[in-house]
Design a protein around this motif. Structure first.
Motif, mmCIF file in Angstrom:
data_model
loop_
_atom_site.group_PDB
_atom_site.id
_atom_site.type_symbol
_atom_site.label_atom_id
_atom_site.label_comp_id
_atom_site.label_asym_id
_atom_site.label_seq_id
_atom_site.Cartn_x
_atom_site.Cartn_y
_atom_site.Cartn_z
ATOM 1 N N GLU A 363 0.795 -1.227 0.000
ATOM 2 C CA GLU A 363 0.000 0.000 0.000
ATOM 3 C C GLU A 363 0.828 1.278 0.000
ATOM 4 O O GLU A 363 0.291 2.362 -0.185
ATOM 5 C CB GLU A 363 -0.934 0.013 1.223
ATOM 6 C CG GLU A 363 -2.108 -0.943 1.119
ATOM 7 C CD GLU A 363 -3.092 -0.539 0.024
ATOM 8 O OE1 GLU A 363 -3.297 0.669 -0.185
ATOM 9 O OE2 GLU A 363 -3.648 -1.438 -0.614
ATOM 10 N N SER A 364 2.122 1.182 0.272
ATOM 11 C CA SER A 364 2.972 2.381 0.365
ATOM 12 C C SER A 364 2.396 3.376 1.370
ATOM 13 O O SER A 364 2.330 4.577 1.125
ATOM 14 C CB SER A 364 3.116 3.053 -1.007
ATOM 15 O OG SER A 364 4.054 4.105 -0.973
ATOM 16 N N ASP A 365 1.971 2.829 2.533
ATOM 17 C CA ASP A 365 1.289 3.641 3.532
ATOM 18 C C ASP A 365 2.213 4.074 4.661
ATOM 19 O O ASP A 365 2.059 5.151 5.215
ATOM 20 C CB ASP A 365 0.093 2.853 4.088
ATOM 21 C CG ASP A 365 -0.671 3.628 5.142
ATOM 22 O OD1 ASP A 365 -0.711 4.869 5.045
ATOM 23 O OD2 ASP A 365 -1.226 3.001 6.057
ATOM 24 N N ALA A 366 3.176 3.233 5.018
ATOM 25 C CA ALA A 366 4.086 3.586 6.108
ATOM 26 C C ALA A 366 5.141 4.576 5.622
ATOM 27 O O ALA A 366 5.548 4.559 4.457
ATOM 28 C CB ALA A 366 4.746 2.330 6.663
ATOM 29 N N LEU A 367 5.593 5.433 6.533
ATOM 30 C CA LEU A 367 6.645 6.383 6.178
ATOM 31 C C LEU A 367 7.907 5.656 5.732
ATOM 32 O O LEU A 367 8.616 6.114 4.822
ATOM 33 C CB LEU A 367 6.961 7.276 7.388
ATOM 34 C CG LEU A 367 5.939 8.377 7.712
ATOM 35 C CD1 LEU A 367 6.272 9.028 9.044
ATOM 36 C CD2 LEU A 367 5.881 9.419 6.610
ATOM 37 N N THR A 368 8.182 4.507 6.347
ATOM 38 C CA THR A 368 9.386 3.757 5.983
ATOM 39 C C THR A 368 9.304 3.187 4.567
ATOM 40 O O THR A 368 10.338 2.839 3.984
ATOM 41 C CB THR A 368 9.603 2.610 6.986
ATOM 42 O OG1 THR A 368 8.402 1.830 7.088
ATOM 43 C CG2 THR A 368 9.973 3.144 8.357
ATOM 44 N N ASP A 369 8.105 3.088 4.007
ATOM 45 C CA ASP A 369 7.965 2.595 2.631
ATOM 46 C C ASP A 369 8.589 3.550 1.617
ATOM 47 O O ASP A 369 8.846 3.174 0.474
ATOM 48 C CB ASP A 369 6.485 2.381 2.277
ATOM 49 C CG ASP A 369 5.866 1.237 3.059
ATOM 50 O OD1 ASP A 369 6.617 0.366 3.536
ATOM 51 O OD2 ASP A 369 4.635 1.205 3.205
ATOM 52 N N LEU A 370 8.786 4.809 2.043
ATOM 53 C CA LEU A 370 9.394 5.797 1.142
ATOM 54 C C LEU A 370 10.907 5.831 1.237
ATOM 55 O O LEU A 370 11.560 6.606 0.523
ATOM 56 C CB LEU A 370 8.845 7.199 1.463
ATOM 57 C CG LEU A 370 7.348 7.423 1.270
ATOM 58 C CD1 LEU A 370 6.978 8.853 1.655
ATOM 59 C CD2 LEU A 370 6.940 7.149 -0.170
ATOM 60 N N ALA A 371 11.479 5.005 2.118
ATOM 61 C CA ALA A 371 12.936 5.028 2.323
ATOM 62 C C ALA A 371 13.670 4.740 1.007
ATOM 63 O O ALA A 371 13.366 3.775 0.307
ATOM 64 C CB ALA A 371 13.326 4.008 3.390
ATOM 65 N N GLY A 372 14.633 5.593 0.693
ATOM 66 C CA GLY A 372 15.439 5.407 -0.504
ATOM 67 C C GLY A 372 14.682 5.591 -1.811
ATOM 68 O O GLY A 372 15.128 5.120 -2.855
ATOM 69 N N LEU A 373 13.553 6.287 -1.767
ATOM 70 C CA LEU A 373 12.750 6.448 -2.981
ATOM 71 C C LEU A 373 13.528 7.169 -4.077
ATOM 72 O O LEU A 373 13.343 6.878 -5.268
ATOM 73 C CB LEU A 373 11.455 7.204 -2.653
ATOM 74 C CG LEU A 373 10.481 7.427 -3.822
ATOM 75 C CD1 LEU A 373 9.999 6.096 -4.385
ATOM 76 C CD2 LEU A 373 9.288 8.283 -3.383
ATOM 77 N N ASN A 374 14.387 8.086 -3.699
ATOM 78 C CA ASN A 374 15.159 8.816 -4.708
ATOM 79 C C ASN A 374 16.043 7.886 -5.540
ATOM 80 O O ASN A 374 16.307 8.154 -6.719
ATOM 81 C CB ASN A 374 16.023 9.875 -4.022
ATOM 82 C CG ASN A 374 16.784 10.725 -5.021
ATOM 83 O OD1 ASN A 374 16.200 11.279 -5.952
ATOM 84 N ND2 ASN A 374 18.096 10.810 -4.847
ATOM 85 N N GLN A 375 16.497 6.781 -4.955
ATOM 86 C CA GLN A 375 17.329 5.834 -5.692
ATOM 87 C C GLN A 375 16.489 4.993 -6.660
ATOM 88 O O GLN A 375 16.955 4.632 -7.739
ATOM 89 C CB GLN A 375 18.044 4.904 -4.706
ATOM 90 C CG GLN A 375 18.935 5.635 -3.713
ATOM 91 C CD GLN A 375 19.428 4.718 -2.611
ATOM 92 O OE1 GLN A 375 19.570 3.512 -2.816
ATOM 93 N NE2 GLN A 375 19.693 5.288 -1.441
ATOM 94 N N ARG A 376 15.244 4.710 -6.259
ATOM 95 C CA ARG A 376 14.386 3.840 -7.073
ATOM 96 C C ARG A 376 13.628 4.620 -8.138
ATOM 97 O O ARG A 376 13.450 4.152 -9.257
ATOM 98 C CB ARG A 376 13.383 3.106 -6.180
ATOM 99 C CG ARG A 376 14.005 2.122 -5.204
ATOM 100 C CD ARG A 376 12.945 1.475 -4.339
ATOM 101 N NE ARG A 376 12.457 2.355 -3.297
ATOM 102 C CZ ARG A 376 11.183 2.494 -2.963
ATOM 103 N NH1 ARG A 376 10.254 1.850 -3.634
ATOM 104 N NH2 ARG A 376 10.831 3.291 -1.978
ATOM 105 N N ALA A 377 13.140 5.794 -7.758
ATOM 106 C CA ALA A 377 12.287 6.582 -8.659
ATOM 107 C C ALA A 377 12.505 8.067 -8.377
ATOM 108 O O ALA A 377 11.745 8.678 -7.620
ATOM 109 C CB ALA A 377 10.822 6.200 -8.465
ATOM 110 N N PRO A 378 13.537 8.666 -8.955
ATOM 111 C CA PRO A 378 13.845 10.084 -8.679
ATOM 112 C C PRO A 378 12.699 11.034 -9.006
ATOM 113 O O PRO A 378 12.498 12.027 -8.306
ATOM 114 C CB PRO A 378 15.060 10.357 -9.580
ATOM 115 C CG PRO A 378 15.635 9.017 -9.891
ATOM 116 C CD PRO A 378 14.502 8.054 -9.884
ATOM 117 N N LEU A 379 11.916 10.727 -10.064
ATOM 118 C CA LEU A 379 10.801 11.602 -10.433
ATOM 119 C C LEU A 379 9.774 11.657 -9.316
ATOM 120 O O LEU A 379 9.342 12.743 -8.910
ATOM 121 C CB LEU A 379 10.144 11.099 -11.724
ATOM 122 C CG LEU A 379 8.864 11.840 -12.136
ATOM 123 C CD1 LEU A 379 9.175 13.299 -12.479
ATOM 124 C CD2 LEU A 379 8.177 11.143 -13.302
#
Length: 497
Positions: A363-379
């Motif tokens: 669900e991408s609901d927890a704050l930790t689910d966004l960890a390292g998002l810049n590496q996976r999807a910079p946009l």
């Protein structure tokens, strides 16, 4: 016999009603898993209706229909236009999310979205207490059904039950308040209510009690303290696509009925209801910002953020009447309108990122689910960062100018307590900056958790709309004059009608 002008006044609403029924019937023959035909019909309807509303907004005259029960004016037309395009963007983000969760087995998502927009449009156009209430009920009933759309999902069912029970209570408050206003003034038409109150030939105590209940009902719809209990639970429990439907466009309709009931109908009572709104704003800014810090769920954090944001918007409504004069009204109310439009624009983009990051079983609901998002999807990381900066009020994004406009409207009144409120709002915004910047820190500086490090995939159309949505945050922030002129003109025309 209904005259031609009456039909012209509700022409877009007729299209919404007819197309909602057409979408339901068409879906019976659709076999596509993504419900392509009903989706295209829905989006075409939303775009066409949004353009019609924009066309209506160009006129300087207010058009009254059905014996003065509905009104089409610049303020209402612009709010309905923004609501239509907000729902259209929501559908773009929601479709891939809903498809993998079994929410597109029928056309209910698209049809109910059209009916909810119809409810918003009726609320915004209402010039009669019962018309406003009917629009409100159409919106809320559609929202209850949408929250419960995943019948096999326990959190969604629980959220729907909470929303239904508390929503029914709030509707009772509002209806009781409207009945007291009718009892005190002897009329249901807002213009006549205004005249009756201005004449002072009425029972003032009954009227004030009515205003208290009306403000309580409106506070629930806005989601401000102490009528905020449903917001965190419903935002977290509802499917994220439905959370966006509740968090976005309906805030425009809620702002509209505040303007219709309190400003158009009860402006002579402004000293009474402005004090109530001030208390709601102060409490919402404090509880919303402080409670958001403790959240680990992203949707729940954004729920408390919404409470604080709506509290900030209420500050713009407090400075409309000062020492018996309504000279600051246009400045104050246009700043509040600008704020709520900016908030909806930012919220749609924020939840758009969450929806496109979600996938089956995640669900991408927890704050930790966004960890390292810049590496996976910079946009996506960049867009989410822009949304957080905008909500925090950091320049050059639109949220900064929205907050500045509200604070300027408060300070311009010259009242000491308004200046104190402005200082308090700035301090609360500084507290709020912490949890917004925490999201940015997690995306850019935290290592991704195991299992969340894959490449993020989303339809090209959804990515394009999301990028355009984020570009608007920057464009309107850099060049706010266009939207501010629209809001100022709409409010001046509304006050002069």
């Amino acid at each position: 016999m209904i005259d031609k002008l009456s039909w012209i006044a509700v022409y877009p609403e007729i299209i919404l009603l007819v197309m909602g029924c057409v979408v339901l019937l068409t879906d019976l023959f659709v076999t596509s898993v993504l419900r392509t035909a009903t989706y295209v019909l829905t989006q075409a309807t939303l775009v066409v209706v949004g353009l019609i509303y924009a066309l209506y907004a160009q006129t300087d005259q207010s058009l009254y229909g059905f014996g003065g029960m509905v009104v089409t004016d610049a303020m209402g037309s612009w709010l309905k236009c923004f609501a239509a395009f907000a729902v259209a963007a929501t559908m773009v983000y929601a479709r891939p999310y809903a498809a993998v969760r079994g929410m597109l087995r029928g056309g209910e998502l698209f049809a109910l979205s059209l009916f909810s927009l119809l409810g918003m449009s009726i609320m915004i156009s209402g010039n009669h207490l019962l018309v406003i209430y009917l629009g409100l009920e159409l919106l809320t009933l559609s929202s209850y059904a949408l929250v419960a759309l995943r019948r096999d999902d326990l959190p969604a069912t629980e959220a729907a039950m909470k929303y239904f029970v508390l929503g029914a209570m709030a509707s009772g408050f509002l209806l009781y308040g409207l009945s007291m206003i009718y009892g005190a003034t002897g009329t249901l038409e807002l213009g006549e209510v205004f005249k009756a109150i201005a004449s002072r030939q009425i029972h003032h105590q009954v009227l004030v009690f009515g205003v208290v209940f009306v403000v309580a009902g409106l506070a629930f719809k806005l989601g401000v303290v102490p009528f905020h209990m449903w917001i965190p639970d419903v935002y977290q429990g509802a499917p994220t696509a439905i959370t966006l439907l509740i968090a976005g466009a309906p805030k425009l309709a809620a702002f509209a009925i505040v303007m219709r009931l309190l400003v158009e109908g009860m402006l002579p009572l402004a000293p009474d209801w402005q004090q109530m709104l001030a208390i709601l704003a102060v409490a919402s800014l404090l509880i919303g910002n402080v409670a958001a810090i403790a959240q680990t769920s992203l949707k729940r954090m954004l729920a408390y953020s919404t409470i604080a944001q709506m509290g900030f918007m209420l500050l713009g409504l407090i400075g409309g009447v000062v020492q018996g004069t309504a000279l600051p009204a246009a400045n104050a109310y246009s700043s509040a309108m600008f704020y709520v439009v900016s908030y909806v624009l930012t919220t749609v983009a924020t939840f758009g990122v969450i929806l496109l990051l979600s996938r089956e079983g995640f669900e991408s609901d927890a704050l930790t689910d966004l960890a390292g998002l810049n590496q996976r999807a910079p946009l996506y990381a960049g867009i989410m960062a822009a949304c957080m900066f905008s909500l925090a009020g950091i320049p050059p994004l639109v949220g900064f100018y929205a907050k500045l406009a509200v604070l300027q409207a408060l300070v311009a009144t010259g009242e000491t307590w308004h200046l104190a409120l402005a200082v308090y709002a700035v301090l609360m915004s500084l507290i709020g900056t912490f949890y917004y910047l925490r999201v940015v820190k997690i995306m850019y500086f935290d290592a991704p958790e195991t299992g969340h490090s894959g490449v993020v995939l989303a339809p090209a159309g959804a990515r394009t709309v999301l990028a355009a949505n984020a570009a608007l945050l920057l464009a309107v922030g850099l060049l706010p004059a266009g939207l501010m002129d629209i809001c100022a003109r709409a409010i001046v025309l509304m006050l002069g009608s």
